[in-house]
Scaffold this motif. Structure first.
Motif, PDB file in Angstrom:
ATOM      1  N   ASP A  73       0.837  -1.211   0.000  1.00 37.51           N
ATOM      2  CA  ASP A  73       0.000   0.000   0.000  1.00 37.51           C
ATOM      3  C   ASP A  73       0.866   1.253   0.000  1.00 37.51           C
ATOM      4  O   ASP A  73       0.515   2.262  -0.622  1.00 37.51           O
ATOM      5  N   HIS A  74       1.991   1.181   0.708  1.00 35.23           N
ATOM      6  CA  HIS A  74       2.886   2.340   0.757  1.00 35.23           C
ATOM      7  C   HIS A  74       3.626   2.503  -0.570  1.00 35.23           C
ATOM      8  O   HIS A  74       3.712   3.610  -1.112  1.00 35.23           O
ATOM      9  N   LEU A  75       4.135   1.393  -1.110  1.00 36.08           N
ATOM     10  CA  LEU A  75       4.927   1.466  -2.340  1.00 36.08           C
ATOM     11  C   LEU A  75       4.102   1.956  -3.523  1.00 36.08           C
ATOM     12  O   LEU A  75       4.590   2.736  -4.345  1.00 36.08           O
ATOM     13  N   ILE A  76       2.849   1.507  -3.599  1.00 36.94           N
ATOM     14  CA  ILE A  76       2.053   1.817  -4.786  1.00 36.94           C
ATOM     15  C   ILE A  76       1.693   3.305  -4.848  1.00 36.94           C
ATOM     16  O   ILE A  76       1.296   3.818  -5.894  1.00 36.94           O
ATOM     17  N   ASN A  77       1.838   4.005  -3.721  1.00 35.98           N
ATOM     18  CA  ASN A  77       1.571   5.443  -3.703  1.00 35.98           C
ATOM     19  C   ASN A  77       2.833   6.294  -3.746  1.00 35.98           C
ATOM     20  O   ASN A  77       2.753   7.523  -3.744  1.00 35.98           O
ATOM     21  N   LEU A  78       4.017   5.648  -3.760  1.00 34.46           N
ATOM     22  CA  LEU A  78       5.254   6.420  -3.841  1.00 34.46           C
ATOM     23  C   LEU A  78       5.405   7.035  -5.233  1.00 34.46           C
ATOM     24  O   LEU A  78       4.964   6.470  -6.232  1.00 34.46           O
ATOM     25  N   HIS A  79       6.061   8.181  -5.281  1.00 41.96           N
ATOM     26  CA  HIS A  79       6.260   8.864  -6.559  1.00 41.96           C
ATOM     27  C   HIS A  79       7.184   8.028  -7.448  1.00 41.96           C
ATOM     28  O   HIS A  79       8.069   7.316  -6.949  1.00 41.96           O
ATOM     29  N   PRO A  80       7.007   8.066  -8.768  1.00 43.11           N
ATOM     30  CA  PRO A  80       7.828   7.257  -9.680  1.00 43.11           C
ATOM     31  C   PRO A  80       9.324   7.496  -9.542  1.00 43.11           C
ATOM     32  O   PRO A  80      10.114   6.609  -9.853  1.00 43.11           O
ATOM     33  N   GLY A  81       9.734   8.686  -9.075  1.00 51.21           N
ATOM     34  CA  GLY A  81      11.150   8.962  -8.894  1.00 51.21           C
ATOM     35  C   GLY A  81      11.815   7.988  -7.940  1.00 51.21           C
ATOM     36  O   GLY A  81      13.010   7.693  -8.068  1.00 51.21           O
ATOM     37  N   PHE A  82      11.060   7.472  -6.973  1.00 49.05           N
ATOM     38  CA  PHE A  82      11.618   6.513  -6.010  1.00 49.05           C
ATOM     39  C   PHE A  82      12.128   5.272  -6.735  1.00 49.05           C
ATOM     40  O   PHE A  82      13.157   4.699  -6.378  1.00 49.05           O
TER      41      PHE A  82
END
Length: 587
Positions: A108-117
C-alpha cells in the motif's frame, strides 16, 4: 560508545515498527503465551515425575506405586501434547497473519510512492523484499520467537528446580553461563551484519531472474543466454559466499555453546555420581537433576541458535522498515482545492524541471504554453526534447523546480492527486496490459463499468470484432504485458480503456508509431472516436500523424522553439521544416 548507543536506538525504533503489527492481535498473543507457559510448566513437572518414579516406584519395589506414578507421568505427557498443539497453532497463525499485514502495508505504501523513487530502487529487488524477507519474518514471528520464549521459561524454571534439587551441583552448572553469554554477544553481532548482506545478495539474485525472464525473447534473440548464465552464477556465488560466512559464524556459536554447556553437565554428572555413591543424594534426585540440567543446557543451546535467526530477521526487518519509511515526494495538499467544471484548459508558465538522477540537466527549461479547451495540440521535437517529461509533470509524477501548471486556473499542486489524474486518460506508445482477462484490462480505468459500457467502449475503439473472435471473448486471459495479442490489438484495448475512463483530457504518446499500415488505420479510427470533444495533447514522432492538429508545439532541449499549424511552422521553424523534410523524404 555514543555511536553504539545511536545504533541500538535506531535498531530499537525499527524493531518497534515491526512489533506494532503484532499489537492488534493481543488475544492471540495471550493464547500463545498461556499455552507456552502451560507446556513449559508441564515439561518442568516431568522432572519431578521422573524423581517419583525412581524414588517411590522403583526404589520401594511397589508395583502399585509404580503404576500410580506411571499414570501421572502419562497424564503429564498428554497435557504436554495438548499444550504444544495449542501453542503451535496460535503462534503459527500469528506469524502468518502479521506477515500478511506487513506485506499489505508495504505494498500500500509502495504503490503510492512517486515514480522517482523507483528510478533509484529496482522494482524487482523490492519484489524480493516482499517475498524472501517476509518469509524470514514469518518464520521468526511464527516460530523462532515462540521457541526463544519457551526456552527462556524452561531455562529460568530449570535453574530454579536445580537449586531446589541440589545447590552444590547447580553452582557447577551456573559456572558455564557467563562462558556461554560471551560468545553469543561476539558471534551474534557478526551474524546480524552478514545476515543483512546475505538478504541483499538474495534480493539481487531475485531481481536478475525477474529481469531476464521478463525479457526472455530479447535474451534469446541476441543469443545472450550464456553471458546471462555467467552473470547469474556470479550473483549466486556472491550470495553463497556471504551465506557461507554467516553459516560458519552460527555454527561456531552453536559449537562453542554446546561444548561449554554439556561440558558443565558432564562435570556435574561426575560430582553427582560421587554424591550418590556417598549416600548424600538419592538416585531419583540425581535423575531429576540430570533431567533439569539437560533442559537448561538445551534451552541455552536453543536460545543461542534462535538468536542467530533473530539476527537474520533483524536484517529483514530493517529492510522492511526502510521501505515503509521511504517518503513520497508527491503528496496531496492538506486542504486541496476543488476543480470547477472541466473544459480542458491548461496553462504552463515558466516551467523548469530536472530529473533527480540528473539534477544538472534541465529536461524542461522555461517552458510557457497555453493549451485551449477542446483543441488538439501536438508536441514534436528530437529525442530528449522534453515531450514525455511534460506528460510526467502534467500527471504530477514529478514536481517542477520552478514555474507551474494550472488546470482550469488552479495550480495542479493545490489539487488532490487522484482527482487531478482522473482528469487525464493516457495512451502510450507501448500499451500496458496486465495479467488477467481482456474484460479486467478494459475495466482498469473504471471498475464499476457495466458489461454494456465495456462493450460500447470496445466497439468505439474498433476492438470488439477481434475480441469476440477469441475463444473466450471478453473473458480471454492474457499473459504478462498482454502476451498473445498483436501490437495493434493491444493498442485498441488501451484506447477502449481510455474511452471507458471518460477523462476530459487525452494524452497520446505516439500511439501508432510501432504499427503496421492496417493496424495503424484501425487505431487511427479508434483515436478519432476517443479525441472527440476532448482536449488532446499528442506526442508525435511521425509528423505525418499531426498535420491535422489545431496547433503544433516544437520542443528542443526543453525549450518551446516554435508554435503554430503545420503550414505556419514549415515557413517559420527551421527545426520543424528539417524534421519534416527528413521524414517525408524517407517516406
Amino acid at each position: 560508545m555514543i555511536k553504539m548507543l545511536h545504533v541500538l536506538r535506531d535498531s530499537w525504533q525499527k524493531a518497534r515498527k515491526v512489533v506494532a503489527f503484532i499489537a492488534p492481535y493481543k488475544r492471540q498473543v495471550a493464547f500463545s503465551l498461556v499455552a507456552l507457559l502451560f507446556t513449559a510448566t508441564i515439561m518442568l513437572s516431568i522432572g519431578q515425575g521422573i524423581r517419583l518414579l525412581i524414588d517411590r516406584g522403583l526404589a520401594t519395589q511397589s508395583i502399585e506405586l509404580l503404576t500410580q506414578y506411571m499414570v501421572i507421568f502419562i497424564l503429564l505427557i498428554v497435557a504436554l501434547a495438548v499444550g504444544t498443539f495449542t501453542r503451535y497453532y496460535w503462534v503459527t497463525w500469528l506469524g502468518e497473519r502479521v506477515v500478511a499485514d506487513i506485506r499489505c502495508k508495504v505494498f500500500d505504501h509502495l504503490i503510492n510512492l512517486h515514480p522517482g523513487f523507483f528510478e533509484n530502487n529496482r522494482s524487482l529487488e523490492i519484489q524480493s523484499r516482499l517475498t524472501a524477507d517476509m518469509t524470514l519474518l514469518q518464520s521468526v514471528i511464527g516460530s523462532s520467537v515462540s521457541v526463544a520464549l519457551r526456552n527462556l521459561v524452561m531455562l529460568i524454571g530449570g535453574i530454579v528446580w536445580l537449586f531446589i534439587t541440589n545447590t552444590k551441583l547447580t553452582a557447577l552448572v551456573l559456572i558455564s553461563v557467563p562462558l556461554v553469554v560471551a560468545p553469543i554477544l561476539v558471534f551474534g553481532r557478526r551474524v546480524r551484519r552478514l545476515s543483512r548482506q546475505s538478504q541483499d545478495r538474495i534480493a539481487t539474485v531475485g531481481a536478475y531472474i525477474g529481469e531476464i525472464l521478463g525479457q526472455i525473447k530479447t535474451v534469446q534473440a541476441y543469443n545472450h543466454q550464456e553471458i546471462d548464465k555467467d552473470i547469474f552464477h556470479r550473483y549466486v556465488e556472491d550470495a553463497f559466499a556471504i551465506a557461507k560466512q554467516r553459516t560458519t559464524q552460527r555454527a561456531m556459536l552453536i559449537t562453542v555453546v554446546i561444548m561449554l554447556v554439556f561440558g558443565a553437565v558432564g562435570l556435574m554428572l561426575w560430582v553427582g555420581g560421587m554424591d550418590v555413591i556417598a549416600g548424600q543424594i538419592s538416585g531419583g534426585e540425581l535423575a531429576a537433576f540430570i533431567f533439569y540440567s539437560i533442559i537448561v543446557g538445551s534451552a541455552v543451546g536453543s536460545i543461542s541458535e534462535v538468536l542467530g535467526e533473530l539476527q537474520r530477521a533483524a536484517g529483514a526487518a530493517e529492510r522492511t522498515v526502510e521501505l515503509l519509511s521511504a517518503p513520497s515526494e508527491i503528496v496531496s495538499p492538506a486542504s486541496p482545492k476543488s476543480l470547477p467544471v472541466l473544459t480542458g484548459r491548461i496553462e504552463i508558465e515558466r516551467l523548469c524541471f530536472a530529473y533527480p538522477s540528473r539534477p544538472e540537466v534541465l529536461a524542461i527549461n522555461e517552458l510557457s504554453l497555453t493549451i485551449r479547451a477542446g483543441e488538439m495540440l501536438a508536441l514534436v521535437g528530437p529525442s530528449g526534447a522534453g515531450k514525455s517529461t511534460l506528460f510526467d509533470l502534467l500527471l504530477r509524477f514529478f514536481d517542477p523546480q520552478s514555474g507551474g501548471i494550472r488546470l482550469e486556473g488552479i495550480d495542479i499542486r493545490q489539487l488532490e492527486i487522484t482527482g487531478l489524474r482522473a482528469c487525464f486518460a493516457l495512451v502510450s506508445q507501448n500499451p500496458v496490459l496486465f495479467y488477467g482477462s481482456i474484460s479486467d484490462n478494459l475495466r482498469y480505468a473504471c471498475q464499476d463499468a457495466t458489461d454494456a459500457e465495456v462493450e460500447a467502449a470496445a466497439k468505439a475503439a474498433f476492438a470488439h470484432e477481434f475480441i469476440v473472435s477469441l475463444p473466450e471473448g471478453y473473458q480471454t486471459h492474457l499473459g504478462d504485458t498482454g502476451l498473445g495479442l498483436s501490437g495493434g490489438q493491444k493498442q485498441r484495448i488501451a484506447i477502449a480503456r481510455a474511452i471507458l475512463a471518460g477523462a476530459p483530457i487525452l494524452l497520446l504518446d505516439e500511439a501508432t508509431s510501432a504499427l503496421d499500415a492496417e493496424s495503424e488505420y484501425w487505431v487511427q479510427q479508434a483515436l478519432s472516436q476517443l479525441m472527440a470533444h476532448r482536449t488532446t495533447i499528442a506526442i508525435a514522432h511521425r509528423l505525418s500523424t499531426v498535420k491535422s492538429a489545431d496547433r503544433i508545439a516544437v520542443l528542443n532541449h526543453g525549450y518551446l522553439e516554435a508554435l503554430g499549424t503545420h503550414a505556419e511552422l514549415m515557413a517559420t521553424s527551421e527545426l520543424y521544416a528539417r524534421l519534416a523534410s527528413l521524414q517525408f523524404h524517407m517516406q
